[in-house]
Design an enzyme around this catalytic site. Structure first.
Site, PDB file in Angstrom:
ATOM      1  N   LYS A 249       0.827  -1.221   0.000  1.00  0.00           N
ATOM      2  CA  LYS A 249       0.000   0.000   0.000  1.00  0.00           C
ATOM      3  C   LYS A 249       0.851   1.258   0.000  1.00  0.00           C
ATOM      4  CE  LYS A 249      -4.219  -1.706   2.182  1.00  0.00           C
ATOM      5  NZ  LYS A 249      -4.989  -1.734   3.438  1.00  0.00           N
ATOM      6  N   HIS A 298      -3.266 -12.910   0.395  1.00  0.00           N
ATOM      7  CA  HIS A 298      -4.022 -12.725   1.630  1.00  0.00           C
ATOM      8  C   HIS A 298      -5.408 -12.128   1.415  1.00  0.00           C
ATOM      9  CE1 HIS A 298      -2.323  -8.571   1.536  1.00  0.00           C
ATOM     10  NE2 HIS A 298      -3.346  -8.252   2.314  1.00  0.00           N
TER      11      HIS A 298
END
Lengths: 395, 133
Positions: A249, A298
């Site tokens: 991110k 994930h």
């Protein structure tokens, strides 16, 4: 170290105190009494076992060595030598090569098994090169011919004690170097990990409301991993992956991460690149390669509706399934820009509603069982992560 | 052909589940209580999967699950529940349920879970430890 000046003469009887009984090992000992005065510096003192089937040789050698301050025991048969050695400790064993049915060299090999620090000198009336080479090859420290002169025996003792000292120093040196390498490696790993932890925290600063998220996810992941019986190695990779799962991110613009309302299609697409971005960031660090699949997957879901690859069920790597549950739990119990936190029980209920749909049933079952009795799943406080995430050490 | 028992006290739910699973290859048998399902199975009737409601009167879903796991351990059982209960979820898993599905559910979800159970439903209990209420 034994100081014979103070303790007086050593007892003749073997010590009964148990194996390796009372008398301490002698290094090069200071020698006691009047005899010491003249020749102490030259003379070796040690604990000697003399094995020879000739009683005269034993008597003469033992007298000679005792006169020079050595502690001497004699054995005229192999069995006697074994018995003595099981009761007390010696520095050097002199063994006659021709001991009746037993060869000195084979007795030496047998005795060496009882005490790996023991040194041996092979004594023979038939000193030839082949025998000497064989003796040394099989572990003897020295080799002397018969009849033995006092100077030969003393010289041999001095030589062997010196060798013993050198061996010991070398061992210490090697052990010291090994310890240093291990310590330095750990330090390096710690540095790597600290850098990456800082990166993870930098991401959390950008992604509003997620401060401490990574370390909590890492902690819950470990709980689940332990419940599922993962080994230490797998837990280590899981720890890395869970701490760094959102590191991708870092490349996503703050305006998207901090957005309060629903995301546009394009914004959602950008957010969904973060698992792949994380993998690209970490790929050059080879020691984290085993953690990459967990980071990449994930956000997969048990029913195949997740991203990036739409894997389903058992095709999703187990550590990724674990992080998915830990990640979702922490998101639910934390305030986020787009919704308030729910309590522990409500969070578990929400997860259960998604069992088999979003989450792997066995992973979720393990997590719920691990934390159901708590008010909230236990986790470290922000800033405490170093206590929890020391690489190579259980959290 | 796979035979699936749907055991639920509410006709509405039985019909909803049947509608989700009305697919080629599945034969659906509906029953309204656990005793009926258990006697049919103990009587030798063939069954490949049981979907049972947690909250039935008489023999409830968990008791049926426990009895089934004694009688025919390899038959996958899916527990349906009208409300989410953490204890019931853990009990179901520890007794060997393949999945705990909360109502309402989407048709596609249930079908996917049923197919997954046929694929790997016999792989054993998820929670080995006994869960106390």
């Amino acid at each position: 170290m034994l100081d014979r000046t103070e303790q007086g003469p050593l007892p003749d009887a073997p010590f009964e105190a148990g194996p390796r009984g009372a008398p301490e090992a002698a290094g090069p000992l200071p020698v006691a009494g009047a005899q010491a005065a003249g020749m102490a510096a030259m003379r070796p003192a040690a604990r000697i076992l003399f094995v020879d089937d000739d009683q005269t040789v034993l008597a003469v050698s033992s007298l000679m060595l005792e006169e020079r301050g050595c502690y001497v025991k004699t054995a005229w048969r192999a069995e006697e030598a074994l018995r003595l050695l099981s009761r007390e400790r010696f520095d050097i064993v002199f063994i006659d090569q021709f001991l009746g049915p037993v060869k000195g060299i084979s007795l030496m090999q047998q005795l060496a098994l009882m005490d790996p620090e023991l040194h041996f000198v092979i004594v023979t009336a038939d000193p030839h090169t082949e025998l000497a080479v064989e003796a040394l090859k099989k572990g003897a420290s020295d080799f002397v011919g018969k009849p033995t002169r006092p100077a030969d025996l003393l010289g041999s003792i001095e030589y062997v004690l010196g060798k013993k000292e050198r061996d010991k120093k070398q061992r210490e040196l090697v052990t010291g170097l090994e310890d240093q390498i291990i310590r330095k490696t750990e330090e390096l790993q710690q540095v790597y990990f600290s850098v990456l932890s800082s990166l993870a925290r930098a991401v959390e600063r950008k992604d509003l409301g997620t401060y401490g998220h990574s370390m909590r996810v890492s902690h819950y992941s470990r709980l689940i991993g332990e419940m599922l019986g993962l080994g230490e190695e797998d837990l280590k990779h899981l720890r890395t992956a869970s701490l760094l799962h959102d590191i991708g991110k870092i490349g996503i613009s703050d305006s998207i991460l901090a957005q309060r309302g629903p995301l546009s299609g394009e914004q959602a697409r950008i957010i969904r690149t973060h698992p792949q971005e994380g993998v690209e960031i970490l790929r050059p660090l080879h020691q984290y390669n085993d953690s990459l699949p967990a980071i990449l997957h994930h956000h997969e879901r048990a029913d195949g509706s997740g991203y990036p690859h739409g894997l389903a069920g058992g095709d999703i790597p187990l550590p990724a399934r674990i992080i998915a549950v830990a990640d979702a739990y922490d998101a639910l119990v934390s305030d986020r820009p787009y919704r308030p936190a729910v309590n522990h029980e409500e969070a578990l209920q929400e997860l259960i509603q998604c069992s088999g749909r979003q989450f792997d049933r066995s992973v979720l079952g393990a997590f719920v069982e691990a934390v159901r009795k708590q008010k909230r799943a236990p986790h470290p406080l922000p800033g405490e992560e170093d206590r929890y995430f020391r690489p190579g050490e259980p959290a | 052909m796979k035979t699936i028992f749907i055991v639920d006290g509410e006709q509405e739910t039985r019909e909803a589940v049947e509608a989700c699973l009305n697919r080629p290859g599945f034969r659906i048998v509906t029953m309204d209580d656990g005793n009926a399902a258990l006697s049919a199975i103990l009587g030798g009737e063939r069954v490949d999967m049981v979907i049972a409601d947690f909250g039935m009167r008489g023999m409830d879903g968990l008791e049926l699950l426990a009895r089934l796991k004694e009688a025919t351990p390899s038959t996958p059982v899916i527990i349906l529940s009208g409300r989410v209960s953490i204890e019931c979820y853990l009990k179901s898993l520890s007794l060997g349920a393949f999945e705990y599905v909360t109502k309402p559910f989407e048709a596609g979800d249930l079908e996917r879970i049923v197919r997954a159970a046929f694929r790997d439903g016999t792989s054993g209990r998820i929670l080995q430890r006994n869960v106390q209420a």
